[in-house]
Design a protein around this motif. Structure first.
Motif, PDB file in Angstrom:
ATOM      1  N   VAL A  72       8.995   3.069   6.324  1.00  0.00           N
ATOM      2  CA  VAL A  72       8.340   3.725   7.546  1.00  0.00           C
ATOM      3  C   VAL A  72       7.484   4.526   7.100  1.00  0.00           C
ATOM      4  O   VAL A  72       7.797   5.411   8.506  1.00  0.00           O
ATOM      5  CB  VAL A  72       9.697   3.923   8.132  1.00  0.00           C
ATOM      6  CG1 VAL A  72      10.516   2.405   8.544  1.00  0.00           C
ATOM      7  CG2 VAL A  72      10.727   5.308   7.980  1.00  0.00           C
ATOM      8  N   SER A  73       7.788   5.308   6.087  1.00  0.00           N
ATOM      9  CA  SER A  73       6.675   6.174   6.351  1.00  0.00           C
ATOM     10  C   SER A  73       5.881   7.174   4.783  1.00  0.00           C
ATOM     11  O   SER A  73       6.421   5.988   3.958  1.00  0.00           O
ATOM     12  CB  SER A  73       7.264   7.577   5.855  1.00  0.00           C
ATOM     13  OG  SER A  73       6.958   8.883   5.999  1.00  0.00           O
ATOM     14  N   ALA A  74       5.432   7.002   4.905  1.00  0.00           N
ATOM     15  CA  ALA A  74       4.324   7.776   3.359  1.00  0.00           C
ATOM     16  C   ALA A  74       5.004   8.882   3.399  1.00  0.00           C
ATOM     17  O   ALA A  74       3.945   8.986   1.440  1.00  0.00           O
ATOM     18  CB  ALA A  74       2.759   7.613   3.946  1.00  0.00           C
ATOM     19  N   LEU A  75       5.853   9.071   3.244  1.00  0.00           N
ATOM     20  CA  LEU A  75       6.239  10.761   2.533  1.00  0.00           C
ATOM     21  C   LEU A  75       6.617  10.725   1.529  1.00  0.00           C
ATOM     22  O   LEU A  75       5.558  11.500   0.762  1.00  0.00           O
ATOM     23  CB  LEU A  75       7.466  11.235   3.810  1.00  0.00           C
ATOM     24  CG  LEU A  75       8.216  12.586   3.535  1.00  0.00           C
ATOM     25  CD1 LEU A  75       6.947  13.591   4.100  1.00  0.00           C
ATOM     26  CD2 LEU A  75       9.488  12.834   4.233  1.00  0.00           C
ATOM     27  N   PRO A  76       6.747   9.246   0.636  1.00  0.00           N
ATOM     28  CA  PRO A  76       6.888   9.401  -0.906  1.00  0.00           C
ATOM     29  C   PRO A  76       5.754   9.697  -1.476  1.00  0.00           C
ATOM     30  O   PRO A  76       5.841  10.293  -2.968  1.00  0.00           O
ATOM     31  CB  PRO A  76       7.546   7.904  -1.689  1.00  0.00           C
ATOM     32  CG  PRO A  76       7.950   8.048   0.213  1.00  0.00           C
ATOM     33  CD  PRO A  76       7.908   8.599   1.158  1.00  0.00           C
ATOM     34  N   ASN A  77       4.431   9.084  -0.583  1.00  0.00           N
ATOM     35  CA  ASN A  77       3.034   9.193  -1.585  1.00  0.00           C
ATOM     36  C   ASN A  77       2.845  11.194  -1.808  1.00  0.00           C
ATOM     37  O   ASN A  77       2.462  11.544  -2.625  1.00  0.00           O
ATOM     38  CB  ASN A  77       2.153   8.528  -0.721  1.00  0.00           C
ATOM     39  CG  ASN A  77       2.487   7.140  -0.334  1.00  0.00           C
ATOM     40  OD1 ASN A  77       3.550   7.081  -1.597  1.00  0.00           O
ATOM     41  ND2 ASN A  77       1.686   6.353   0.407  1.00  0.00           N
ATOM     42  N   VAL A 115       8.639  18.573  -5.224  1.00  0.00           N
ATOM     43  CA  VAL A 115       8.221  19.492  -3.761  1.00  0.00           C
ATOM     44  C   VAL A 115       7.317  18.244  -2.962  1.00  0.00           C
ATOM     45  O   VAL A 115       6.278  17.558  -3.831  1.00  0.00           O
ATOM     46  CB  VAL A 115       7.238  20.336  -4.067  1.00  0.00           C
ATOM     47  CG1 VAL A 115       6.841  21.455  -3.856  1.00  0.00           C
ATOM     48  CG2 VAL A 115       8.012  21.536  -5.303  1.00  0.00           C
ATOM     49  N   LEU A 116       7.674  18.746  -2.012  1.00  0.00           N
ATOM     50  CA  LEU A 116       6.353  18.049  -0.621  1.00  0.00           C
ATOM     51  C   LEU A 116       4.990  19.105  -1.239  1.00  0.00           C
ATOM     52  O   LEU A 116       5.609  19.728   0.130  1.00  0.00           O
ATOM     53  CB  LEU A 116       7.280  17.971   0.272  1.00  0.00           C
ATOM     54  CG  LEU A 116       6.844  16.690   1.478  1.00  0.00           C
ATOM     55  CD1 LEU A 116       6.291  14.891   1.196  1.00  0.00           C
ATOM     56  CD2 LEU A 116       7.461  16.589   2.875  1.00  0.00           C
ATOM     57  N   ALA A 117       3.753  18.720  -0.611  1.00  0.00           N
ATOM     58  CA  ALA A 117       3.334  19.376   0.168  1.00  0.00           C
ATOM     59  C   ALA A 117       2.090  17.938   0.561  1.00  0.00           C
ATOM     60  O   ALA A 117       1.131  17.363   0.075  1.00  0.00           O
ATOM     61  CB  ALA A 117       2.166  19.267  -2.047  1.00  0.00           C
ATOM     62  N   LEU A 118       2.417  18.006   1.587  1.00  0.00           N
ATOM     63  CA  LEU A 118       1.295  17.625   2.796  1.00  0.00           C
ATOM     64  C   LEU A 118       0.857  17.964   2.607  1.00  0.00           C
ATOM     65  O   LEU A 118      -0.495  17.891   3.549  1.00  0.00           O
ATOM     66  CB  LEU A 118       2.558  16.859   3.621  1.00  0.00           C
ATOM     67  CG  LEU A 118       1.890  16.118   4.599  1.00  0.00           C
ATOM     68  CD1 LEU A 118       1.421  14.579   4.497  1.00  0.00           C
ATOM     69  CD2 LEU A 118       3.102  16.170   5.832  1.00  0.00           C
TER      70      LEU A 118
END
Length: 414
Positions: A126-131, A192-195
């Motif tokens: 449901v999300s591209a967040l892991p990328n 760390v999430l770097a969006l």
């Protein structure tokens, strides 16, 4: 024979060397004005297209398109509902989630964040967040190991990195829904999430099972996140899905939280187009001035043509082509310049940023920290057509005045 002849004579008038210098100057300024207006519109529309692309590829790719949130969490009987949701043809995928607010503490630094408990396997649907999680830390996210993934902005504020431990204070309620002393747990930063943008500064992720344990929800969840086939129709699709469910849930879509971004982009696009059309319109007024002076300058030539049998239509078309050629030339120059700059706008903006030592867009405020661009050729055609149409309208009055000239009066005055 009339149209080719009028085009031939009109082009000769445009290229003639023996011309009034003032006429030449105004003609060149009108061409340059149209070219600049066309170029600026194309560059601006390309920038808006770039922002819209980044909005869809970044923000709308990582946040749920819609959410079915429990009226009274925890939502325990959610598995049959999940199956019903996934049966809808317009729903691409669905996944459960647990959401809560936590206060993170590291030394003297405190930061309130929105924590989302997700299933690492289902979330990828449901999300591209892991990328956007650095160093492939998403693959190592497992329940039962007290792990947390922090946004880059949160990690920078707290001054921590991967492998460090932090304290998290969670809301604690008893059976009567009364608040008690907050629950404190120790968590290790797994990634760390770097969006980019605000999400990095107020967001954290933990495994779904751990979130359920922290909030003593058992097998319950906060809601179901869904991904739809047409993101711009998410609100209607979520309502459609909600009507098929056997339970009451709150229906939410991305437009409630991030819809202002899309609306702002469309509003700026519209305003920019209208303003630049006015700029082109001002340049087209120069065409009127040029043609009026050209009519006076070419009065003798017009009179000779009339004595040779030229009708009103031919005279009008000569000056229509005279002005229209200027508009076409300005449109072509502007389109070439605008397309060239638009295709390289990101690199040009980065060069200017390095030159002046200042960034135009801050990742702390916007959802991107660079100036995006995406050239759409239909925009180029639309802008050129608009400029050409305005140029054509500008020729109407001077052409009419030219056709009204009387040969006898003009030649006798000479």
């Amino acid at each position: 024979m009339m149209r080719p002849l009028s085009l031939f004579i009109g082009s000769r008038f445009s290229r003639a060397r023996k011309r009034n210098r003032m006429v030449s100057f105004i003609s060149i300024s009108s061409i340059l004005g149209i070219a600049v207006g066309v170029a600026v519109i194309i560059i601006g529309l390309s920038a808006m297209n770039g922002f819209e692309r980044e909005l869809q590829n970044r923000v709308l790719a990582v946040i749920p398109h819609g959410e079915l949130e429990a009226v009274r969490p925890p939502f325990t009987e959610w598995k049959p509902v999940l199956e019903t949701v996934e049966q809808n043809q317009r729903v691409k995928a669905a996944a459960p989630y647990v959401q809560f607010t936590a206060l993170l503490e590291k030394g003297t630094q405190l930061k309130a964040v929105e924590v989302r408990g997700v299933d690492p396997l289902l979330e990828t649907r449901v999300s591209a967040l892991p990328n956007y999680v650095k160093d492939n830390a998403w693959q190592n996210l497992k329940a039962g190991q007290k792990q947390i993934i922090l946004g880059q902005g949160v990690a920078d504020l707290l001054g921590i990195g991967v492998g460090d431990w932090i304290s998290a204070m969670l809301p604690n309620r008893d059976g009567g829904q009364q608040l008690k002393a907050p629950k404190r747990i120790r968590l290790q930063v797994a990634g760390v999430l770097a969006l980019g943008g605000q999400i990095d500064h107020n967001f954290a992720l933990v495994p779904l099972k751990d979130a359920q344990d922290y909030l003593t929800m058992g097998e319950g969840i906060s809601g179901i996140a869904i991904n739809v086939d047409q993101v711009l129709d998410a609100t209607a699709i979520v309502k459609e899905v909600g009507m098929t469910l056997p339970v009451y849930v709150y229906l939410k879509s991305w437009t409630q939280k991030y819809g202002y971004l899309y609306r702002d982009i469309q509003l700026v696009r519209t305003i920019m187009y209208l303003v630049m059309v006015l700029v082109i319109g001002v340049a087209c007024f120069n065409i009127i001035s040029t043609l009026m002076m050209a009519v006076k300058d070419r009065a003798a030539d017009i009179a000779i043509l009339r004595t040779m049998g030229a009708g009103d239509r031919l005279v009008r078309m000569i000056f229509v082509w005279h002005g229209l050629l200027a508009g076409l030339l300005g449109s072509l120059l502007g389109a070439a310049l605008g397309a060239s700059v638009a295709l390289n706008l990101t690199s040009i903006a980065q060069f200017v940023e390095r030159l002046i030592g200042h960034k135009f867009l801050s990742g702390d405020i916007y959802f991107v920290n660079f100036l995006p661009t995406q050239l759409e050729w239909q925009d180029v055609v639309l802008v050129m057509a608009t400029a050409t149409l305005l140029s054509l309208l500008a020729t109407w009055y001077p052409a009419r005045r030219a056709s009204a000239l009387q040969p006898a009066q003009v030649l006798s005055a000479k």
